[in-house]
Scaffold this active site. Structure first.
Site, short mmCIF file in Angstrom:
data_model
loop_
_atom_site.label_atom_id
_atom_site.label_comp_id
_atom_site.label_asym_id
_atom_site.label_seq_id
_atom_site.Cartn_x
_atom_site.Cartn_y
_atom_site.Cartn_z
CG ASN A 23 -1.71 1.25 1.40
OD1 ASN A 23 -1.81 2.04 0.45
ND2 ASN A 23 -2.28 1.45 2.57
CD1 TRP A 24 3.97 1.06 -2.40
CD2 TRP A 24 3.88 1.81 -4.51
NE1 TRP A 24 4.78 0.26 -3.17
CE2 TRP A 24 4.75 0.70 -4.46
CE3 TRP A 24 3.67 2.45 -5.74
CZ2 TRP A 24 5.42 0.21 -5.60
CZ3 TRP A 24 4.32 1.97 -6.87
CH2 TRP A 24 5.18 0.85 -6.79
CE LYS A 25 -0.15 3.52 4.57
NZ LYS A 25 -0.08 3.71 6.01
CG HIS A 33 -5.81 2.26 4.99
ND1 HIS A 33 -5.39 3.25 5.83
CD2 HIS A 33 -4.81 1.35 4.94
CE1 HIS A 33 -4.17 2.96 6.27
NE2 HIS A 33 -3.79 1.81 5.74
CD GLU A 63 -2.92 5.89 6.37
OE1 GLU A 63 -2.91 5.95 5.14
OE2 GLU A 63 -1.99 5.38 7.04
CD GLU A 72 -3.56 -2.07 7.38
OE1 GLU A 72 -2.42 -2.27 6.95
OE2 GLU A 72 -4.23 -1.09 7.06
N GLY A 101 2.51 2.65 10.67
CA GLY A 101 3.47 3.74 10.47
C GLY A 101 4.20 4.14 11.74
CB SER A 140 5.22 -1.46 12.00
OG SER A 140 4.83 -0.09 12.20
N GLY A 162 2.87 -0.85 4.28
CA GLY A 162 3.02 0.54 3.87
C GLY A 162 4.48 0.90 3.68
P1 PGA Z 1 2.84 0.59 7.61
O1 PGA Z 1 1.38 0.82 6.96
O2 PGA Z 1 3.34 -0.72 7.06
O3 PGA Z 1 3.66 1.76 7.14
O4 PGA Z 1 2.64 0.53 9.08
C1 PGA Z 1 0.49 -0.24 6.78
C2 PGA Z 1 -0.82 0.24 6.21
O5 PGA Z 1 -1.28 1.33 6.59
O6 PGA Z 1 -1.43 -0.45 5.36
#
Ligand code: PGA
Length: 252
Positions: A9-11, A94, A96, A166, A172, A211, A232
């Site tokens: 997931n590159w966001k 997600h 976010e 998640e 993150g 993470s 991510g």
């Molecule tokens: P992260 O993000 O691996 O940077 O913790 C995961 C995600 O939000 O899908």
């Protein structure tokens, strides 16, 4: 047996040029991988990454979708547009999007149903915040998100849905859930899916996200109910994500 699925997931990262450079460097690194591998670039890079992945074993995903086929929804992207780009999957719900853009489970449910109707497979994200975990509400939150987000999925299509667990406190932050904490949540999710969908629950894949790194992927993946990862930060570098995608080699 559930085939593991590792998704990047590159966001909101990578221009088209950066995304194509990643795809070209990445595909030979995972050509012999056993797991299913998926890249979710930003919308702007989907077409170019799709071309760069043509003929490879790496699939394409979108990071979001709107449930309607078309219409007056400025700034949104419809399922047939993802089909045209060759997206096999799309991430929905997600944390976010839930937290920063106010998306409800009911809206996530509409997106998941619209994707299934177009044969783009949804990756449905759920997860509790730190405050919810500390208040002992983890399972209650997960149940409510699962119930709300999967309400429109019929049992006949359940196996086409991927769940991503998640925990928000692990995203993150560098604070990965321990394999034990993650497995506990995954087992609870599997039990809920079993009640909701019956036998199909055994075929549904549940990814862990938060993470995930090359150093911890194998240990997480060794848990009985962890069937993949949504990654991510550690998916932004080709060799890092390749090591995660080929987690079995790190386990040796
Ligand atoms: P992260 O993000 O691996 O940077 O913790 C995961 C995600 O939000 O899908």
């Amino acid at each position: 047996m559930r085939r593991p699925i590792l998704a990047a997931n590159w966001k909101m990262h990578k221009t088209i040029a950066e995304a194509v450079a990643f795809a070209e460097a990445f595909r030979p690194l995972v050509a012999d991988a056993a797991a299913e591998i998926v890249l979710a670039p930003p919308f702007t890079a989907l077409a170019a990454v799709g071309r760069a992945l043509a003929g490879s074993n790496v699939k394409l995903a979108a990071q979001n979708v709107h449930p309607e086929k078309q219409g007056a929804f400025t700034g949104e992207i419809a399922p047939p547009m993802l089909v045209e780009l060759g997206c096999a999957y799309a991430i929905v719900g997600h944390s976010e999007r839930r937290a920063l853009f106010g998306e409800s489970s009911a809206f996530v449910a509409q997106k998941a149903a619209a994707l299934l109707a177009h044969d783009v497979l949804p990756i449905v994200c759920v997860g509790e915040t730190l405050a919810e975990r500390e208040a002992g509400r983890t399972f209650e939150i997960l149940e409510s998100q699962l119930m709300g987000s999967l309400v429109e999925v019929p049992p006949t299509r359940a196996a086409d849905v991927v769940i991503a667990y998640e925990p928000v406190w692990a995203i993150g932050t560098g604070k990965t859930a321990t394999p034990g904490i993650a497995q506990e949540a995954h087992a609870m999710i599997r039990a809920w899916l079993d009640k909701r969908f019956g036998a199909a629950a055994q075929r549904m894949r549940i990814q862990y996200g938060g993470s995930v790194k090359p150093e911890n992927a194998a240990e997480l993946m060794a848990q009985p109910d962890i069937d993949g990862a949504l990654v991510g930060g550690a998916s932004l570098d080709p060799s890092s994500f390749a090591r995660i995608a080929k987690f079995e080699e790190n386990a040796k």
